[in-house]
Enzyme design. Sequence first.
Site, PDB file in Angstrom:
ATOM      1  N   GLU A  56      33.639  52.718  15.734  1.00  0.00           N
ATOM      2  CA  GLU A  56      33.425  51.994  17.000  1.00  0.00           C
ATOM      3  C   GLU A  56      34.514  51.252  18.266  1.00  0.00           C
ATOM      4  OE1 GLU A  56      29.150  51.978  18.162  1.00  0.00           O
ATOM      5  OE2 GLU A  56      29.305  51.112  19.780  1.00  0.00           O
ATOM      6  N   ASP A  67      26.794  50.535  -0.819  1.00  0.00           N
ATOM      7  CA  ASP A  67      25.773  51.595  -0.130  1.00  0.00           C
ATOM      8  C   ASP A  67      25.605  51.615   0.951  1.00  0.00           C
ATOM      9  OD1 ASP A  67      24.880  54.034   0.348  1.00  0.00           O
ATOM     10  OD2 ASP A  67      23.233  54.006  -2.013  1.00  0.00           O
ATOM     11  N   HIS A 125      33.203  48.149  26.469  1.00  0.00           N
ATOM     12  CA  HIS A 125      33.509  48.886  26.380  1.00  0.00           C
ATOM     13  C   HIS A 125      34.249  50.336  26.165  1.00  0.00           C
ATOM     14  CE1 HIS A 125      31.750  51.871  23.024  1.00  0.00           C
ATOM     15  NE2 HIS A 125      31.667  52.878  23.943  1.00  0.00           N
TER      16      HIS A 125
HETATM   17  C1  MEV Z   1      26.315  50.669  20.966  1.00  0.00           C
HETATM   18  O1  MEV Z   1      26.962  51.249  18.993  1.00  0.00           O
HETATM   19  C2  MEV Z   1      25.199  49.461  20.403  1.00  0.00           C
HETATM   20  C3  MEV Z   1      25.053  49.103  21.452  1.00  0.00           C
HETATM   21  O2  MEV Z   1      23.697  50.557  22.467  1.00  0.00           O
HETATM   22  C4  MEV Z   1      23.449  48.221  21.005  1.00  0.00           C
HETATM   23  C5  MEV Z   1      22.584  48.022  21.985  1.00  0.00           C
HETATM   24  O3  MEV Z   1      22.340  48.197  22.903  1.00  0.00           O
HETATM   25  O4  MEV Z   1      21.629  46.626  21.769  1.00  0.00           O
HETATM   26  C6  MEV Z   1      25.298  48.252  22.572  1.00  0.00           C
END
Ligand code: MEV
Length: 439
Positions: A85, A295, A392
């Site tokens: 990610e 794991d 993001h």
């Molecule tokens: C995305 O991989 C993770 C989030 O959705 C976590 C959150 O909302 O706290 C950004």
Amino acid sequence: MKTPVEGFSKLSKAEKIDWIAQNCTEDPKTSKQLLERYWNTDPQVQKLHDEFIENTLSNYYLPFAVAPNFLIDGEIYAIPMAIEESSVVAAASKAAKFWLDRGGFKTEILGTEKVGQVHFIYKGDPKKLASFFETLKPELLQSVSTITQNMEKRGGGINHIELRDLSDKIEGYHQLHCTFETLDAMGANFINSCLEQFAQTLKEKAKLHTDFSEEEKNIEVVMSILSNYVPHCVVKAEVSCPIAQLETKDMPAEEFAQKFLRAVNIAKVEPYRAVTHNKGIMNGIDAVVLATGNDFRAVEAGGHAYAAKEGRYSSLTHAKIEDGVFKFWIEVPLALGTVGGLTTLHPLVKLALEILQKPSAKELMRIVAVAGLAQNFAAVRSLVTTGIQKGHMKMHLLNMLNQMGASENEKKQLVEYFKNHTVTNASVKEALEKIQSQR
Ligand code: MEV
């Protein structure tokens, strides 16, 4: 319609690849080349990977990265992470840097107890079973002495064996509920070997127990297996600072602290949010667990069960503001190992552990919990300030450009351009087309 394949596991690797390419892909030649392209150039390393599991065709790559500048209990760590990610490592690094200047992360091991159970059926007098169990206990321990010998030498072994009567739930259902100390090993093999021997001893000794009726002698062992629920193998990690130190360009400190606290409290009371909140924590935890050859399915299953231990799924992190101090912490069960398993086999796992200064299992628990807390801090911080998409999508930009077939030069120009523009699929496409049309 495909026909089933006979004896697939007995085929050679080349034959398996041929079969898959011919029977399951549109372009067998290209599929075969692709699988081979991902082989390691060192045949020894490839053989190692081939033998990790059955029917290996190739390797499946994930990026292996580090998030530097984690100050944990006074030591600086660069934390290895294996994850796909885009924003996770960047977010972890950002959170590490933020807390580096504010005292860093402090951790505490709350327990290291592992669990395993022998599930069995006994239909008879519960008192007779209880008294049989008292005489059986030393025999159970004796029966596994060759398995426990080395672990005991190092200070670990079996902590406790308890007889549990669950016959009110399922007719005749009982357990040997056992707890273990497995030190630097995750301990799955050790625990399962002990349990299977316990089961055998239990059955054999019950047959010879003169107090039992014929039916009582006939104990039926259903299964013997470790539990991935380890509510007493738990680590706490925390950060704290005076509220004033939370000032950022995005929001005044007091407002940020209150919003952050409210966001965590929402995750504590509302399961839909709690799941996503904890998913963000697992972004950090899984990435380190995977990089260090542990794991992650066990950690996930145990972590989520722990999050629901009060009867409702809730946040694994907690926050409070007290006397002008902001405190944010995680309590999470982590059954990890730094010896055995992949840790001594996988070259990158060995390197990851070396980067972490060859931690003990307890040290690794601290580091992994910190990665989870940092990740959650970064996510919630973005959520209550700029929103998650800004960061993001910036991180995702390269993926989008790669997908659109942008050249290195175009990527460079567009990364620069999107420092001040909003990244969306449409805006990236448009900007790329504009550059390309100017050529
Ligand atoms: C995305 O991989 C993770 C989030 O959705 C976590 C959150 O909302 O706290 C950004």
